[in-house]
Design an enzyme around this catalytic site. Structure first.
Site, mmCIF file in Angstrom:
data_model
loop_
_atom_site.group_PDB
_atom_site.id
_atom_site.type_symbol
_atom_site.label_atom_id
_atom_site.label_comp_id
_atom_site.label_asym_id
_atom_site.label_seq_id
_atom_site.Cartn_x
_atom_site.Cartn_y
_atom_site.Cartn_z
ATOM 1 N N ARG A 64 0.823 -10.774 -5.445
ATOM 2 C CA ARG A 64 -0.617 -11.612 -5.438
ATOM 3 C C ARG A 64 -0.610 -12.262 -6.923
ATOM 4 N NH1 ARG A 64 -5.445 -7.405 -2.955
ATOM 5 N NH2 ARG A 64 -4.128 -6.905 -1.183
ATOM 6 N N ASP A 124 -9.250 -1.526 2.633
ATOM 7 C CA ASP A 124 -9.005 -3.018 2.839
ATOM 8 C C ASP A 124 -10.322 -3.922 2.876
ATOM 9 O OD1 ASP A 124 -7.204 -5.322 3.148
ATOM 10 O OD2 ASP A 124 -6.917 -4.944 5.191
ATOM 11 N N GLY A 125 -10.318 -5.107 2.465
ATOM 12 C CA GLY A 125 -11.197 -5.984 2.825
ATOM 13 C C GLY A 125 -12.249 -6.467 1.671
ATOM 14 N N THR A 129 2.953 -1.207 -3.584
ATOM 15 C CA THR A 129 4.396 -1.795 -4.339
ATOM 16 C C THR A 129 4.221 -3.116 -3.929
ATOM 17 O OG1 THR A 129 5.638 -0.854 -2.311
ATOM 18 C CG2 THR A 129 5.465 0.285 -4.304
ATOM 19 N N ASN A 146 1.697 -5.233 -3.615
ATOM 20 C CA ASN A 146 0.603 -6.155 -4.182
ATOM 21 C C ASN A 146 0.885 -6.849 -5.504
ATOM 22 O OD1 ASN A 146 -2.036 -3.723 -3.248
ATOM 23 N ND2 ASN A 146 -1.451 -5.497 -1.972
ATOM 24 N N TRP A 147 2.103 -6.678 -5.890
ATOM 25 C CA TRP A 147 2.500 -7.333 -7.158
ATOM 26 C C TRP A 147 2.762 -8.720 -6.660
ATOM 27 C CZ3 TRP A 147 2.267 -5.144 -11.555
ATOM 28 C CH2 TRP A 147 2.046 -3.671 -11.725
ATOM 29 N N ARG A 168 -12.112 -13.108 -5.714
ATOM 30 C CA ARG A 168 -11.614 -11.915 -5.114
ATOM 31 C C ARG A 168 -12.183 -10.575 -6.045
ATOM 32 N NH1 ARG A 168 -8.432 -11.799 -0.987
ATOM 33 N NH2 ARG A 168 -7.092 -10.232 -1.745
ATOM 34 N N ARG A 172 -8.545 2.986 7.974
ATOM 35 C CA ARG A 172 -8.317 1.671 7.563
ATOM 36 C C ARG A 172 -9.415 0.649 7.867
ATOM 37 N NH1 ARG A 172 -3.226 -2.149 6.471
ATOM 38 N NH2 ARG A 172 -4.297 -3.974 5.624
ATOM 39 N N ARG A 196 -3.014 -1.692 11.120
ATOM 40 C CA ARG A 196 -1.447 -1.494 10.671
ATOM 41 C C ARG A 196 -1.810 -0.540 9.248
ATOM 42 N NH1 ARG A 196 -2.291 -6.991 9.263
ATOM 43 N NH2 ARG A 196 -2.818 -7.384 6.854
ATOM 44 N N GLY A 251 -11.120 -8.503 -1.004
ATOM 45 C CA GLY A 251 -11.296 -10.103 -1.111
ATOM 46 C C GLY A 251 -11.910 -11.018 -0.138
#
Length: 255
Positions: A84, A33-34, A79, A81-82, A46, A201, A207, A36
């Protein structure tokens, strides 16, 4: 400067002997993560961050044997991320194709076995064909087992596994009385993999984002502030070393 796995192989030299980290995690899963935010901090789009994140993957994969990590699973596209923007999603799909084209030779020569998990039905047929070809090209490798989660969601995986299990029950291949917590994992995308020992993460979020829900029931977690493109092998090493100090009791107590 230390050689990469690929450079060592191509030079025809034996792989370097390294002292493995005591109690190192055999299987590490990473929520990358991170990307962007990393790009935004630099005034870039991004997708610039996603490309930087893809380059970081190679360094972490190459460091796995040094730390005794046999399995690495990375969360590339969920699933969810669509949701975006179309531009970002299209850019990510193009990045996946470019990654496969660019990295296939290095992965094969470095002894990395690649697997993909997730629902492939929604993915572009050209991409899924490339994914399958990469799996076949690396299937004899065993130095590092790299699993890439694309269009993956933990709940979706369990739902798909349950449907397959129910179908086997309906067809008489499996007795309902035989279904227990050891049965369902055989229908999961990860059925050939051990459960992750450590889940990392990056980016400061705390999370799990629908990642390996069943498999991580007894995993150790590390939530770190580092953005994924800045995550180094040195930080990876520290996390693996820290894991070795943890007392894993799996619900029991020491006598």
């Amino acid at each position: 400067m230390a050689r990469s796995l690929q450079e060592t192989h191509m030079a025809g030299l034996p792989q370097p002997q390294v002292e493995l980290i005591p109690g190192c995690p055999r299987h590490v899963a990473i929520i990358m993560d991170g990307n962007g935010r990393w790009a935004t901090q630099r005034g870039r789009p991004r997708l610039y961050g996603h490309h930087a994140g893809a380059r970081r993957v190679r360094e972490i994969v190459e460091s796995c044997p040094e730390f005794g990590v046999d399995y690495l699973t990375i969360f590339a596209f969920s699933t969810e991320n669509w949701k975006r923007t179309q531009v970002e999603v299209a850019g990510l799909m193009n990045l996946f194709r470019r990654y496969i084209i660019k990295e296939t030779r290095a992965l094969v020569e470095s002894g990395v076995r690649v697997r993909f998990i997730g629902d492939r039905l929604r993915l572009d047929k050209k991409l899924t064909a490339m994914m399958s070809d990469l799996e076949v090209a690396t299937q004899q490798n065993s130095r590092v087992n790299l699993t890439i989660a694309i269009n993956y969601g933990g709940r979706d995986e369990v739902a798909r596994a349950t449907r397959r299990l129910a179908q086997d029950v309906a067809e008489g291949k499996l007795s309902p009385d035989a279904v227990d917590e050891e049965t369902l994992p055989r229908y999961l995308d990860t059925h050939v993999l051990p459960d992750p020992d450590l889940v990392i993460r990056t980016s400061g979020e705390a999370r799990i984002s629908n990642f390996l829900l069943w498999q991580s029931a007894y995993s150790e977690y590390e939530f770190i502030d580092t953005l994924w493109p800045d995550f180094t092998r040195e930080e990876f090493q520290l996390l693996c070393e820290s894991f070795g100090c943890r007392d894993r009791r799996y619900g029991g107590v020491k006598a």
